[in-house]
Design a protein around this motif. Structure first.
Motif, PDB file in Angstrom:
ATOM      1  N   LYS A   1       0.868  -1.169   0.000  1.00  0.00           N
ATOM      2  CA  LYS A   1       0.000   0.000   0.000  1.00  0.00           C
ATOM      3  C   LYS A   1       0.910   1.225   0.000  1.00  0.00           C
ATOM      4  O   LYS A   1       2.116   1.119   0.274  1.00  0.00           O
ATOM      5  CB  LYS A   1      -0.927   0.018   1.217  1.00  0.00           C
ATOM      6  CG  LYS A   1      -1.927  -1.124   1.241  1.00  0.00           C
ATOM      7  CD  LYS A   1      -2.821  -1.052   2.471  1.00  0.00           C
ATOM      8  CE  LYS A   1      -3.784  -2.234   2.509  1.00  0.00           C
ATOM      9  NZ  LYS A   1      -4.622  -2.223   3.723  1.00  0.00           N
ATOM     10  N   ILE A   2       0.333   2.378  -0.270  1.00  0.00           N
ATOM     11  CA  ILE A   2       1.166   3.567  -0.395  1.00  0.00           C
ATOM     12  C   ILE A   2       1.884   3.898   0.914  1.00  0.00           C
ATOM     13  O   ILE A   2       2.976   4.449   0.928  1.00  0.00           O
ATOM     14  CB  ILE A   2       0.327   4.761  -0.894  1.00  0.00           C
ATOM     15  CG1 ILE A   2       1.248   5.809  -1.521  1.00  0.00           C
ATOM     16  CG2 ILE A   2      -0.551   5.334   0.211  1.00  0.00           C
ATOM     17  CD1 ILE A   2       0.566   6.730  -2.485  1.00  0.00           C
ATOM     18  N   ASP A   3       1.278   3.507   2.046  1.00  0.00           N
ATOM     19  CA  ASP A   3       1.916   3.740   3.338  1.00  0.00           C
ATOM     20  C   ASP A   3       2.539   2.470   3.915  1.00  0.00           C
ATOM     21  O   ASP A   3       2.993   2.458   5.051  1.00  0.00           O
ATOM     22  CB  ASP A   3       0.911   4.327   4.329  1.00  0.00           C
ATOM     23  CG  ASP A   3      -0.325   3.471   4.501  1.00  0.00           C
ATOM     24  OD1 ASP A   3      -0.509   2.539   3.694  1.00  0.00           O
ATOM     25  OD2 ASP A   3      -1.094   3.728   5.446  1.00  0.00           O
ATOM     26  N   GLN A   4       2.551   1.396   3.124  1.00  0.00           N
ATOM     27  CA  GLN A   4       3.156   0.138   3.561  1.00  0.00           C
ATOM     28  C   GLN A   4       3.923  -0.473   2.387  1.00  0.00           C
ATOM     29  O   GLN A   4       3.613  -1.563   1.929  1.00  0.00           O
ATOM     30  CB  GLN A   4       2.081  -0.826   4.058  1.00  0.00           C
ATOM     31  CG  GLN A   4       1.339  -0.349   5.279  1.00  0.00           C
ATOM     32  CD  GLN A   4       0.208  -1.289   5.676  1.00  0.00           C
ATOM     33  OE1 GLN A   4      -0.028  -2.300   5.039  1.00  0.00           O
ATOM     34  NE2 GLN A   4      -0.490  -0.949   6.744  1.00  0.00           N
ATOM     35  N   GLN A   5       4.923   0.235   1.918  1.00  0.00           N
ATOM     36  CA  GLN A   5       5.675  -0.211   0.758  1.00  0.00           C
ATOM     37  C   GLN A   5       6.837  -1.114   1.170  1.00  0.00           C
ATOM     38  O   GLN A   5       7.417  -0.959   2.244  1.00  0.00           O
ATOM     39  CB  GLN A   5       6.224   0.988  -0.018  1.00  0.00           C
ATOM     40  CG  GLN A   5       5.154   1.885  -0.619  1.00  0.00           C
ATOM     41  CD  GLN A   5       5.752   3.048  -1.364  1.00  0.00           C
ATOM     42  OE1 GLN A   5       6.584   2.876  -2.248  1.00  0.00           O
ATOM     43  NE2 GLN A   5       5.336   4.248  -1.010  1.00  0.00           N
ATOM     44  N   SER A   6       7.172  -2.018   0.278  1.00  0.00           N
ATOM     45  CA  SER A   6       8.326  -2.884   0.482  1.00  0.00           C
ATOM     46  C   SER A   6       9.610  -2.057   0.421  1.00  0.00           C
ATOM     47  O   SER A   6       9.832  -1.304  -0.528  1.00  0.00           O
ATOM     48  CB  SER A   6       8.343  -3.955  -0.620  1.00  0.00           C
ATOM     49  OG  SER A   6       9.632  -4.470  -0.821  1.00  0.00           O
TER      50      SER A   6
ATOM     51  N   ILE B   1       5.813   8.676 -14.704  1.00  0.00           N
ATOM     52  CA  ILE B   1       4.479   9.251 -14.802  1.00  0.00           C
ATOM     53  C   ILE B   1       3.579   8.617 -13.750  1.00  0.00           C
ATOM     54  O   ILE B   1       3.517   7.402 -13.622  1.00  0.00           O
ATOM     55  CB  ILE B   1       3.864   9.000 -16.196  1.00  0.00           C
ATOM     56  CG1 ILE B   1       4.787   9.535 -17.298  1.00  0.00           C
ATOM     57  CG2 ILE B   1       2.466   9.623 -16.291  1.00  0.00           C
ATOM     58  CD1 ILE B   1       4.925  11.044 -17.326  1.00  0.00           C
ATOM     59  N   VAL B   2       2.868   9.464 -12.991  1.00  0.00           N
ATOM     60  CA  VAL B   2       1.924   8.975 -11.985  1.00  0.00           C
ATOM     61  C   VAL B   2       0.591   9.705 -12.188  1.00  0.00           C
ATOM     62  O   VAL B   2       0.568  10.840 -12.646  1.00  0.00           O
ATOM     63  CB  VAL B   2       2.440   9.205 -10.550  1.00  0.00           C
ATOM     64  CG1 VAL B   2       3.692   8.382 -10.290  1.00  0.00           C
ATOM     65  CG2 VAL B   2       2.714  10.689 -10.310  1.00  0.00           C
ATOM     66  N   PRO B   3      -0.552   9.060 -11.844  1.00  0.00           N
ATOM     67  CA  PRO B   3      -1.854   9.697 -12.051  1.00  0.00           C
ATOM     68  C   PRO B   3      -2.441  10.368 -10.814  1.00  0.00           C
ATOM     69  O   PRO B   3      -3.463  11.045 -10.912  1.00  0.00           O
ATOM     70  CB  PRO B   3      -2.733   8.516 -12.470  1.00  0.00           C
ATOM     71  CG  PRO B   3      -2.189   7.380 -11.662  1.00  0.00           C
ATOM     72  CD  PRO B   3      -0.700   7.631 -11.531  1.00  0.00           C
ATOM     73  N   SER B   4      -1.807  10.185  -9.645  1.00  0.00           N
ATOM     74  CA  SER B   4      -2.440  10.658  -8.408  1.00  0.00           C
ATOM     75  C   SER B   4      -1.474  11.474  -7.561  1.00  0.00           C
ATOM     76  O   SER B   4      -0.249  11.372  -7.689  1.00  0.00           O
ATOM     77  CB  SER B   4      -2.939   9.461  -7.585  1.00  0.00           C
ATOM     78  OG  SER B   4      -1.845   8.757  -7.016  1.00  0.00           O
ATOM     79  N   HIS B   5      -2.054  12.281  -6.669  1.00  0.00           N
ATOM     80  CA  HIS B   5      -1.231  13.079  -5.756  1.00  0.00           C
ATOM     81  C   HIS B   5      -0.443  12.183  -4.807  1.00  0.00           C
ATOM     82  O   HIS B   5       0.717  12.470  -4.482  1.00  0.00           O
ATOM     83  CB  HIS B   5      -2.125  14.030  -4.954  1.00  0.00           C
ATOM     84  CG  HIS B   5      -2.759  15.118  -5.770  1.00  0.00           C
ATOM     85  ND1 HIS B   5      -3.949  14.939  -6.444  1.00  0.00           N
ATOM     86  CD2 HIS B   5      -2.370  16.380  -6.029  1.00  0.00           C
ATOM     87  CE1 HIS B   5      -4.271  16.055  -7.069  1.00  0.00           C
ATOM     88  NE2 HIS B   5      -3.334  16.950  -6.844  1.00  0.00           N
ATOM     89  N   GLY B   6      -1.071  11.104  -4.339  1.00  0.00           N
ATOM     90  CA  GLY B   6      -0.390  10.209  -3.409  1.00  0.00           C
ATOM     91  C   GLY B   6       0.836   9.565  -4.019  1.00  0.00           C
ATOM     92  O   GLY B   6       1.901   9.490  -3.391  1.00  0.00           O
ATOM     93  N   LEU B   7       0.711   9.091  -5.259  1.00  0.00           N
ATOM     94  CA  LEU B   7       1.862   8.485  -5.931  1.00  0.00           C
ATOM     95  C   LEU B   7       2.926   9.532  -6.254  1.00  0.00           C
ATOM     96  O   LEU B   7       4.124   9.224  -6.243  1.00  0.00           O
ATOM     97  CB  LEU B   7       1.415   7.780  -7.205  1.00  0.00           C
ATOM     98  CG  LEU B   7       0.907   6.347  -7.038  1.00  0.00           C
ATOM     99  CD1 LEU B   7       0.359   5.817  -8.350  1.00  0.00           C
ATOM    100  CD2 LEU B   7       1.997   5.422  -6.513  1.00  0.00           C
TER     101      LEU B   7
ATOM    102  N   ASP C   1      -9.050  -1.730  -0.999  1.00  0.00           N
ATOM    103  CA  ASP C   1      -8.128  -1.408   0.088  1.00  0.00           C
ATOM    104  C   ASP C   1      -7.070  -0.413  -0.377  1.00  0.00           C
ATOM    105  O   ASP C   1      -6.463   0.275   0.447  1.00  0.00           O
ATOM    106  CB  ASP C   1      -7.432  -2.676   0.588  1.00  0.00           C
ATOM    107  CG  ASP C   1      -8.399  -3.620   1.285  1.00  0.00           C
ATOM    108  OD1 ASP C   1      -9.362  -3.128   1.912  1.00  0.00           O
ATOM    109  OD2 ASP C   1      -8.196  -4.847   1.202  1.00  0.00           O
ATOM    110  N   THR C   2      -6.818  -0.382  -1.682  1.00  0.00           N
ATOM    111  CA  THR C   2      -5.861   0.565  -2.242  1.00  0.00           C
ATOM    112  C   THR C   2      -6.288   0.927  -3.659  1.00  0.00           C
ATOM    113  O   THR C   2      -6.703   0.068  -4.425  1.00  0.00           O
ATOM    114  CB  THR C   2      -4.423  -0.011  -2.231  1.00  0.00           C
ATOM    115  OG1 THR C   2      -3.522   0.931  -2.839  1.00  0.00           O
ATOM    116  CG2 THR C   2      -4.332  -1.324  -2.996  1.00  0.00           C
ATOM    117  N   GLU C   3      -6.228   2.212  -3.972  1.00  0.00           N
ATOM    118  CA  GLU C   3      -6.487   2.750  -5.307  1.00  0.00           C
ATOM    119  C   GLU C   3      -5.633   3.995  -5.462  1.00  0.00           C
ATOM    120  O   GLU C   3      -5.030   4.472  -4.500  1.00  0.00           O
ATOM    121  CB  GLU C   3      -7.971   3.129  -5.489  1.00  0.00           C
ATOM    122  CG  GLU C   3      -8.930   1.966  -5.612  1.00  0.00           C
ATOM    123  CD  GLU C   3      -8.912   1.302  -6.990  1.00  0.00           C
ATOM    124  OE1 GLU C   3      -8.140   1.764  -7.869  1.00  0.00           O
ATOM    125  OE2 GLU C   3      -9.664   0.333  -7.175  1.00  0.00           O
TER     126      GLU C   3
END
Length: 373
Positions: A137-142, A159-165, A278-280
């Motif tokens: 997940k964005i807050d649980q990355q390997s 290239i990313v589509p979201s603010h979080g990424l 759970d993640t998008e």
């Protein structure tokens, strides 16, 4: 769209065709594949495309116009717990054979293609990161993948589509050349008449993967189905089909019709769109549902809350708050007037935000910039 001429397949030889090689983990149905199909169609005849599916699945090719200049092939990846030299050598050969102007790679599943390109032809690389699988997940990355992206993508444009990424790419992966490009869709394709029956059709569209957590959606629907005349339709295909089918049992109110090459036709049958992930990040299916004038109930993940209209925000519920998710679904099922009001607001937001032409123009600028370097 800017007209571009590039030097390609021979010394001094020029062509109007900008050759793009897309090395993608899978070209099965999904948001990433839908965006690529939209991009291919929108870029037009000045671009040629070669799509290499690393799992051999090209089932989403039906999303691409028959008139597009596209070739399809597969590459048999050797399964490995780490980086495979066999894969890298093979992918190096694929890149050399295709002679692209730009190598486009997608998510962690194509990272060996990034290595192969850097070690071999070293053609400009455009790398797309669209989100995470069930193991991240964005807050649980390997940690391994964070360091891998930091090192292996430092010479790529990401290239990313979201603010979080975008935050993850800049702050965690420490990458400099990051661009956030909002996804776009053909809005007119989804502007269809709505259903007129009394039964409320709740629909979702996406790959049947663990991170989509369709079990949450099924549980919520089951808690409400005895109180309303409603049915649930989950359109998609994937590894979770068997477990979801077992969970559904023999009820006729929940259906798994499989994947579709025409999401507009499927969405046109829905009264309410549901996401339970759970993640998008920035789901294409959400944009399509909004363009069709649908209200949305969803978990609050990725950019979903920012994407929907203000009127829809109360029905985007905190991840893990199953009571709030059930209540949001119940409120939208029981009120046709509320669904109509929110749906119209979502449609207006989609028209002002998710334009296909806007996305195409942005990518044309990026392609021009990469080659000009």
């Amino acid at each position: 769209m800017t007209r571009i001429k590039f030097k390609t397949h021979g010394k001094g030889q020029k062509t109007d065709l900008t050759a793009l090689l897309h090395i993608i983990p899978s070209f099965a149905f999904g948001g990433q594949q839908a965006r690529l199909a939209t991009l291919i169609d929108g870029l037009g005849a000045e671009f040629s495309h070669h799509i290499v599916a690393l799992d051999g699945d090209h089932s989403a090719r039906g999303l691409v116009s028959e008139n597009a200049n596209v070739a399809y092939s597969s590459f048999a990846m050797k399964k490995s717990s780490g980086i495979s030299l066999t894969n890298i050598r093979g992918l190096m050969g694929v890149i050399k054979k295709c002679k692209p102007v730009i190598v486009c790679t997608y998510n962690w599943g194509s990272i060996e293609a990034v290595i192969a390109n850097r070690a071999g032809p070293n053609i400009p690389n455009l790398h797309f990161e669209d989100g995470f699988g069930p193991d991240e997940k964005i807050d649980q990355q390997s940690n391994k993948r964070v360091l891998g992206r930091r090192f292996l993508l430092r010479q790529s444009m990401v290239i990313v589509p979201s603010h979080g990424l975008e935050r993850a790419a800049r702050e965690q992966w420490k990458l400099k050349n990051v661009r956030r490009v909002e996804n776009g869709i053909d809005l007119a394709r989804f502007d269809r008449p709505r259903p007129t029956g009394e039964r409320v059709n709740i629909g979702s569209l996406g790959s049947l993967r663990p991170e989509k957590n369709y079990s949450r959606l099924i549980t919520a629907f089951r808690a409400l189905e005895s109180s309303f005349d409603a049915q649930l339709v989950i359109v998609g295909e994937g590894t979770e089909r068997q477990s979801l089918a077992a969970r559904i049992g023999d009820t006729s109110n929940i259906m798994l019709p499989g994947a579709t090459s025409s999401p507009a036709d499927a969405i046109a049958t829905f009264d309410l769109f549901a996401l339970s992930s759970d993640t998008e990040q920035a789901p294409i299916s959400l944009m399509e549902a909004m363009a069709a004038g649908l209200p949305v109930v969803s978990t609050d993940v990725g950019d979903i809350r920012e994407m929907v209209s203000d009127e829809n925000k109360p029905y985007i519920t905190a991840l893990g708050d199953e009571h709030a998710y059930h209540a949001a679904m119940e409120a939208l099922i029981e009120s046709p007037a509320l669904r109509k009001t929110i749906g119209l607001a979502n449609q207006q937001k989609a028209r002002s935000t998710f334009s296909r032409d806007q996305m195409i123009n942005r990518y044309t600028e990026i392609f021009s910039e990469i080659v000009a370097r």
